[in-house]
Scaffold this motif. Sequence first.
Motif, PDB file in Angstrom:
ATOM      1  N   SER A 126       0.964  20.026 -17.828  1.00  0.00           N
ATOM      2  CA  SER A 126       0.114  19.979 -18.937  1.00  0.00           C
ATOM      3  C   SER A 126      -0.556  18.706 -18.997  1.00  0.00           C
ATOM      4  O   SER A 126      -0.254  17.903 -18.147  1.00  0.00           O
ATOM      5  CB  SER A 126       1.365  19.890 -20.189  1.00  0.00           C
ATOM      6  OG  SER A 126       1.890  20.982 -20.691  1.00  0.00           O
ATOM      7  N   ALA A 127      -1.204  18.409 -20.054  1.00  0.00           N
ATOM      8  CA  ALA A 127      -1.608  17.045 -20.134  1.00  0.00           C
ATOM      9  C   ALA A 127      -0.788  15.979 -20.675  1.00  0.00           C
ATOM     10  O   ALA A 127       0.555  16.378 -21.184  1.00  0.00           O
ATOM     11  CB  ALA A 127      -2.949  17.075 -21.175  1.00  0.00           C
ATOM     12  N   THR A 146      -3.929  15.975 -25.602  1.00  0.00           N
ATOM     13  CA  THR A 146      -4.996  16.922 -26.184  1.00  0.00           C
ATOM     14  C   THR A 146      -4.942  16.716 -27.496  1.00  0.00           C
ATOM     15  O   THR A 146      -6.394  16.850 -27.697  1.00  0.00           O
ATOM     16  CB  THR A 146      -4.012  18.297 -25.928  1.00  0.00           C
ATOM     17  OG1 THR A 146      -3.683  18.481 -24.580  1.00  0.00           O
ATOM     18  CG2 THR A 146      -5.082  19.622 -26.193  1.00  0.00           C
ATOM     19  N   GLU A 195      -5.386  18.125 -18.545  1.00  0.00           N
ATOM     20  CA  GLU A 195      -4.620  18.555 -17.590  1.00  0.00           C
ATOM     21  C   GLU A 195      -5.086  18.265 -16.197  1.00  0.00           C
ATOM     22  O   GLU A 195      -4.498  18.293 -15.174  1.00  0.00           O
ATOM     23  CB  GLU A 195      -4.527  20.125 -17.693  1.00  0.00           C
ATOM     24  CG  GLU A 195      -3.539  20.845 -18.554  1.00  0.00           C
ATOM     25  CD  GLU A 195      -3.586  20.498 -19.837  1.00  0.00           C
ATOM     26  OE1 GLU A 195      -4.795  20.261 -20.300  1.00  0.00           O
ATOM     27  OE2 GLU A 195      -2.556  20.658 -20.701  1.00  0.00           O
ATOM     28  N   PHE A 222      -2.988  25.714 -18.869  1.00  0.00           N
ATOM     29  CA  PHE A 222      -3.746  25.505 -20.260  1.00  0.00           C
ATOM     30  C   PHE A 222      -5.339  26.088 -20.203  1.00  0.00           C
ATOM     31  O   PHE A 222      -5.986  26.249 -21.183  1.00  0.00           O
ATOM     32  CB  PHE A 222      -3.539  24.298 -21.008  1.00  0.00           C
ATOM     33  CG  PHE A 222      -4.252  24.110 -22.185  1.00  0.00           C
ATOM     34  CD1 PHE A 222      -4.140  24.929 -23.243  1.00  0.00           C
ATOM     35  CD2 PHE A 222      -4.995  22.978 -22.291  1.00  0.00           C
ATOM     36  CE1 PHE A 222      -4.710  24.816 -24.468  1.00  0.00           C
ATOM     37  CE2 PHE A 222      -5.776  22.402 -23.574  1.00  0.00           C
ATOM     38  CZ  PHE A 222      -5.514  23.612 -24.751  1.00  0.00           C
ATOM     39  N   ARG A 254      -2.853  26.198 -27.813  1.00  0.00           N
ATOM     40  CA  ARG A 254      -1.984  25.105 -27.728  1.00  0.00           C
ATOM     41  C   ARG A 254      -0.753  25.781 -27.322  1.00  0.00           C
ATOM     42  O   ARG A 254      -0.171  26.728 -27.287  1.00  0.00           O
ATOM     43  CB  ARG A 254      -1.576  24.769 -29.052  1.00  0.00           C
ATOM     44  CG  ARG A 254      -2.745  23.988 -29.781  1.00  0.00           C
ATOM     45  CD  ARG A 254      -3.435  22.773 -28.680  1.00  0.00           C
ATOM     46  NE  ARG A 254      -2.807  21.811 -28.526  1.00  0.00           N
ATOM     47  CZ  ARG A 254      -2.651  20.833 -29.088  1.00  0.00           C
ATOM     48  NH1 ARG A 254      -3.181  20.579 -30.352  1.00  0.00           N
ATOM     49  NH2 ARG A 254      -1.965  19.682 -28.368  1.00  0.00           N
ATOM     50  N   GLY A 255      -0.110  25.036 -26.155  1.00  0.00           N
ATOM     51  CA  GLY A 255       0.976  25.177 -25.530  1.00  0.00           C
ATOM     52  C   GLY A 255       0.952  26.082 -24.355  1.00  0.00           C
ATOM     53  O   GLY A 255       1.778  26.644 -23.773  1.00  0.00           O
ATOM     54  N   GLY A 256      -0.354  26.427 -24.093  1.00  0.00           N
ATOM     55  CA  GLY A 256      -0.765  27.423 -23.131  1.00  0.00           C
ATOM     56  C   GLY A 256      -0.320  27.217 -21.771  1.00  0.00           C
ATOM     57  O   GLY A 256      -0.425  28.201 -20.967  1.00  0.00           O
ATOM     58  N   SER A 257       0.014  26.015 -21.268  1.00  0.00           N
ATOM     59  CA  SER A 257       0.710  25.974 -20.116  1.00  0.00           C
ATOM     60  C   SER A 257       1.841  26.512 -19.463  1.00  0.00           C
ATOM     61  O   SER A 257       1.921  26.851 -18.468  1.00  0.00           O
ATOM     62  CB  SER A 257       0.715  24.288 -19.697  1.00  0.00           C
ATOM     63  OG  SER A 257      -0.427  23.405 -19.959  1.00  0.00           O
ATOM     64  N   ASP A 258       2.416  27.149 -20.598  1.00  0.00           N
ATOM     65  CA  ASP A 258       3.881  27.897 -20.215  1.00  0.00           C
ATOM     66  C   ASP A 258       3.018  29.165 -19.939  1.00  0.00           C
ATOM     67  O   ASP A 258       3.807  29.615 -18.935  1.00  0.00           O
ATOM     68  CB  ASP A 258       4.358  28.153 -21.694  1.00  0.00           C
ATOM     69  CG  ASP A 258       5.253  26.893 -22.301  1.00  0.00           C
ATOM     70  OD1 ASP A 258       5.517  25.661 -21.420  1.00  0.00           O
ATOM     71  OD2 ASP A 258       5.751  27.031 -23.283  1.00  0.00           O
TER      72      ASP A 258
HETATM   73  N1  ASP Z   1      -1.990  20.357 -23.309  1.00  0.00           N
HETATM   74  C1  ASP Z   1      -2.041  21.750 -24.105  1.00  0.00           C
HETATM   75  C2  ASP Z   1      -1.349  21.329 -25.481  1.00  0.00           C
HETATM   76  O1  ASP Z   1      -1.028  20.191 -25.753  1.00  0.00           O
HETATM   77  C3  ASP Z   1      -1.396  22.699 -23.430  1.00  0.00           C
HETATM   78  C4  ASP Z   1      -0.052  22.486 -23.018  1.00  0.00           C
HETATM   79  O2  ASP Z   1       0.607  21.393 -23.248  1.00  0.00           O
HETATM   80  O3  ASP Z   1       0.911  23.468 -22.957  1.00  0.00           O
HETATM   81  O4  ASP Z   1      -1.376  22.231 -26.351  1.00  0.00           O
END
Ligand code: ASP
Length: 427
Positions: free
Chosen positions: A60-61, A66, A93, A155, A169-173
């Motif tokens: 992730s970042a 972000t 990222e 992400f 958001r949260g897309g790195s998962d």
């Molecule tokens: N950096 C992005 C976010 O804060 C993606 C992630 O962290 O999964 O949503």
Amino acid sequence: MRPVAAGRTITRNTPDTSSMALIVQKYGGTSVGSVDRIENVAKKVIGYRGQGHDVVVVVSAMSGETDRLIGLAKAIDPRPNPRELDVLISTGEQVTIALLCMALEKHGQPARSYTGAQVRILTDSAFTKARILAIDGENIRSDLAQGRVVVVAGFQGVDEDNNITTLGRGGSDTTGVALAAALKADECQIFTDVDGVYTTDPRIEPRARRLDRITFEEMLEMASLGSKVLQIRSVEFAGKYNVPLRVLSTFQEGNGTLITLEDENMEAALISGIAFSKDEAQITVTGVPDRPGIAFGILGAVSDANIEVDMIVQNIGRDGTTDFTFTVHRNDFERALEIVQGKAVELGAREVNGDRKIVKVSLVGVGMRSHAGIASRMFQALAREGINIRMISTSEIKISVVIDEKYLELGVRTLHEAFQLDQAPAA
Ligand code: ASP
Ligand code: MG
């Protein structure tokens, strides 16, 4: 180390860490939140390499980055152009992949970074919420074969026309899981700041217990009901492609929680956990003429306004009228109430009431499928504490009740106790 060949078939239900060949590891924002933490991740990755595993890392970042980038965009335009927003927020990222590779190389581990576009994580063109369509794993496989660690920016992806996209958001998962599926990895490990998935939120019930295993289905219910450990889409993806998913802490040793398909050897838990959602509100329409088209008349108008309706209850009609209750997200309450009030007049309903001080508490467990009496145990436990149930809904692996907000903590603790969730189930 076993070579990783394209299209290799693996029995993925019982990951055996001693002979694991390929792991995809995702490290979240707090795990890479500073240069020191990035170095710490590099050391961890080198440790896994030392055990003979091929490792693909998704990052992730850095934490807060972000949000900072979104803030910059909004300072220029409260509704920035979505294509440009994705160009901007995908940079977070890109910073971490490069820094992590530098740290790996410094410690003698060959590594190579890739942005989503460089891998070619192909997505649709829905900027800021794109979906992954296909992944070309060729360069990753060839790097792994040459002993490199591959570090991929989470992400993000690229659409058919080479526009940069992001996955929500949260897309790195989801990037991690999708890569694991594409590369047929043995496991996708999500490193985060909690050490696994718990029976319930430990801030409400300190005796909450970390689960060793949970099924995809249960995790989806837990996630959608408000346990925000993983992006929901990543769990759906992992279930669909049967990628074993492990949630574990970056900062603490431990096996975390493994999320897999159900199998016979799984601990015989009746109930896996208690999820809850605080952001609920209830709307009741009473004295609605009981005739075809009423549900559509009320709920159709609500959904036309893009408001999601959750639980719905309609009573048996009496004297030609019926009552109708449903729940919406608290943020949508005022708008939904206004719409329903308008509709009620049109449909000749007697009255519309609303309550925004309600919560939903749910028991989740695949064991429910084969056991009767869970619901009555649940209702009995709540009754003993004088907690009034306003609405009930059930699915195959879940029973949800709507109760007054003031009973949230008591309700969760009561159920945790009643189903002895603090104790590991007997094998
Ligand atoms: N950096 C992005 C976010 O804060 C993606 C992630 O962290 O999964 O949503
Ligand atoms: Mg996250």
